[in-house]
Motif scaffolding. Structure first.
Motif, short mmCIF file in Angstrom:
data_model
loop_
_atom_site.label_atom_id
_atom_site.label_comp_id
_atom_site.label_asym_id
_atom_site.label_seq_id
_atom_site.Cartn_x
_atom_site.Cartn_y
_atom_site.Cartn_z
N ILE A 189 8.46 8.93 5.48
CA ILE A 189 7.41 8.73 4.47
C ILE A 189 6.15 8.21 5.16
CG2 ILE A 189 8.96 8.34 2.51
CD1 ILE A 189 8.49 5.30 2.93
N ALA A 190 5.03 8.24 4.42
CA ALA A 190 3.73 7.78 4.93
C ALA A 190 3.44 8.41 6.29
CB ALA A 190 3.67 6.25 5.00
N ARG A 191 3.68 9.73 6.35
CA ARG A 191 3.52 10.42 7.64
C ARG A 191 2.05 10.64 7.96
NH1 ARG A 191 8.33 14.85 7.89
NH2 ARG A 191 7.96 14.79 10.11
N CYS A 192 1.74 10.52 9.21
CA CYS A 192 0.38 10.80 9.68
C CYS A 192 0.45 10.94 11.20
CB CYS A 192 -0.58 9.68 9.28
SG CYS A 192 -0.14 8.07 9.91
N LYS A 193 -0.70 11.09 11.83
CA LYS A 193 -0.74 11.24 13.29
C LYS A 193 -1.57 10.12 13.89
CE LYS A 193 -2.15 15.62 12.79
NZ LYS A 193 -2.64 16.95 13.06
N GLY A 249 0.81 -1.23 0.00
CA GLY A 249 0.00 0.00 0.00
C GLY A 249 0.83 1.26 0.00
N ARG A 250 0.37 2.23 0.81
CA ARG A 250 0.98 3.57 0.77
C ARG A 250 2.48 3.54 1.09
NH1 ARG A 250 -0.64 8.62 4.77
NH2 ARG A 250 1.12 9.90 4.18
N ILE A 251 2.88 2.69 2.03
CA ILE A 251 4.31 2.64 2.40
C ILE A 251 5.13 2.13 1.22
CG2 ILE A 251 6.00 1.51 3.93
CD1 ILE A 251 3.92 1.79 6.18
N VAL A 279 -8.84 5.26 18.99
CA VAL A 279 -7.45 5.64 18.70
C VAL A 279 -7.18 5.14 17.30
CG1 VAL A 279 -5.03 5.17 19.24
CG2 VAL A 279 -6.64 5.68 21.09
N ASP A 280 -6.83 6.09 16.40
CA ASP A 280 -6.62 5.73 14.99
C ASP A 280 -5.62 6.68 14.36
OD1 ASP A 280 -6.92 4.37 12.61
OD2 ASP A 280 -8.94 5.12 12.16
N LEU A 281 -5.23 6.35 13.13
CA LEU A 281 -4.34 7.23 12.37
C LEU A 281 -5.18 8.23 11.61
CD1 LEU A 281 -1.90 4.61 10.80
CD2 LEU A 281 -1.77 5.76 13.03
N ILE A 282 -4.68 9.47 11.54
CA ILE A 282 -5.34 10.43 10.64
C ILE A 282 -4.30 11.08 9.75
CG2 ILE A 282 -7.32 10.88 12.15
CD1 ILE A 282 -6.15 13.68 12.61
N ASP A 283 -4.75 11.36 8.53
CA ASP A 283 -3.88 12.05 7.58
C ASP A 283 -4.52 13.40 7.29
OD1 ASP A 283 -2.10 12.74 5.65
OD2 ASP A 283 -2.83 11.33 4.15
N THR A 284 -5.52 13.45 6.43
CA THR A 284 -6.20 14.72 6.16
C THR A 284 -7.24 15.05 7.24
OG1 THR A 284 -7.90 13.57 4.91
CG2 THR A 284 -6.01 14.37 3.66
N GLY A 285 -7.71 14.05 7.97
CA GLY A 285 -8.79 14.25 8.95
C GLY A 285 -10.17 14.10 8.33
N ASN A 286 -10.21 13.84 7.01
CA ASN A 286 -11.51 13.78 6.32
C ASN A 286 -12.38 12.62 6.78
OD1 ASN A 286 -10.88 16.01 4.84
ND2 ASN A 286 -10.15 14.87 3.04
N THR A 287 -11.76 11.48 7.07
CA THR A 287 -12.55 10.31 7.49
C THR A 287 -13.24 10.59 8.82
OG1 THR A 287 -10.92 8.93 6.38
CG2 THR A 287 -12.49 7.79 7.79
N LEU A 288 -12.50 11.19 9.76
CA LEU A 288 -13.10 11.53 11.06
C LEU A 288 -14.27 12.48 10.85
CD1 LEU A 288 -10.27 12.29 13.66
CD2 LEU A 288 -11.67 10.23 13.46
P1 AMP Z 1 -7.73 10.70 6.48
O1 AMP Z 1 -9.18 10.65 6.13
O2 AMP Z 1 -6.89 11.29 5.37
O3 AMP Z 1 -7.47 11.37 7.82
O4 AMP Z 1 -7.23 9.20 6.60
C1 AMP Z 1 -7.73 8.40 7.65
C2 AMP Z 1 -7.79 6.96 7.26
O5 AMP Z 1 -6.61 6.55 6.57
C3 AMP Z 1 -7.89 6.10 8.51
O6 AMP Z 1 -8.73 5.00 8.24
C4 AMP Z 1 -6.47 5.68 8.78
O7 AMP Z 1 -6.42 4.43 9.43
C5 AMP Z 1 -5.84 5.66 7.38
N1 AMP Z 1 -4.45 6.19 7.36
C6 AMP Z 1 -4.10 7.48 7.33
N2 AMP Z 1 -2.77 7.62 7.26
C7 AMP Z 1 -2.26 6.37 7.23
C8 AMP Z 1 -0.94 5.82 7.16
N3 AMP Z 1 0.15 6.59 7.10
N4 AMP Z 1 -0.81 4.48 7.16
C9 AMP Z 1 -1.90 3.70 7.22
N5 AMP Z 1 -3.16 4.14 7.29
C10 AMP Z 1 -3.35 5.45 7.29
#
Ligand code: AMP
Length: 211
Positions: free
Chosen positions: A95-99, A14-16, A158-167
């Motif tokens: 790479i594949a940075r997120c919070k 995947g992304r990594i 507790v989850d990963l977020i990148d853009t925050g759009n899913t939350l």
């Molecule tokens: P987003 O809507 O962009 O905040 O992405 C959130 C979704 O993407 C969540 O379901 C996360 O588990 C997944 N996600 C975001 N960043 C990563 C990452 N670096 N590696 C794996 N999953 C990710």
């Protein structure tokens, strides 16, 4: 362990993988077949003796710890959960940075019971709340954590977020930053000694590239 003149690198799907390939290509470790166009799980590369294996994210540290792969590329989220036995983690590849965050509904009624937190990151979540001296009930999920507060399974996730759009799309907000996440190079400790002359240049070059 692999033969002394060969190296196997395990990379998360995947992304990594997508973000790691340009780095590996800079080092000449370019797969001869495009990973997205083959069903092969072991990919030969342009560097003789260096193979890539594409595995599930959570399996990367296992392959490396047992020496089935000498090196690996895995997310810090997976490494925190794994616990880091028998592995070195010499390079932050950035790479594949997120919070990783604690998230929950915007408004919530006052709770008169222990907080319930749904996550696939059981260990990291337990460590986080233990460090704050808070007792919570942790519920293990394997995916779509955002659903848990919507259906009343948990109060927080507790989850990963990148853009925050899913939350946002699910009416949730980030409440606390637990940690920043990025992908790391990991190395089997025995391979680091036995194949030092093969592995050290890779570490050095990746350090330079990812400064
Ligand atoms: P987003 O809507 O962009 O905040 O992405 C959130 C979704 O993407 C969540 O379901 C996360 O588990 C997944 N996600 C975001 N960043 C990563 C990452 N670096 N590696 C794996 N999953 C990710």
């Amino acid at each position: 362990m692999n033969r002394s003149h060969n190296l196997t690198i395990a990379v998360s799907k995947g992304r990594i993988l997508t973000e790691a390939l340009p780095l590996l290509t800079e080092l000449g470790i370019r797969p001869v077949e495009a990973p997205e166009q083959t069903r092969k799980l072991i990919l030969e590369t342009a560097k003789p003796g260096i193979k890539l294996v594409v595995v599930r994210a959570t399996d990367v540290p296992t392959y490396v710890e047992y020496g089935a792969a000498d090196l690996g590329i895995a997310g810090k989220d997976v490494l925190l959960e794994y616990g880091g036995k028998g592995l070195y983690e010499p390079v932050d590849l950035k790479i594949a940075r997120c919070k990783m965050v604690l998230a929950g509904p915007k408004k919530e009624a006052k709770l008169n019971r222990r907080l319930r937190v749904a996550t696939k990151y059981i260990k990291t979540t337990r460590d986080y709340f233990a460090s704050r001296g808070e007792q919570v009930e942790i519920i293990k999920l394997y995916g779509s954590m955002e659903l848990a507060p919507l259906l009343g399974l948990a109060d927080r996730i507790v989850d990963l977020i990148d853009t925050g759009n899913t939350l946002k799309a699910n009416g949730l907000v980030p409440l606390e930053l637990i940690t920043w996440i990025s992908s790391r190079l990991i190395v089997n400790t025995a391979a680091m000694k036995m194949k030092h002359e093969l592995i050290k240049p890779i570490i050095n070059q990746l350090e330079q590239l990812c400064k």
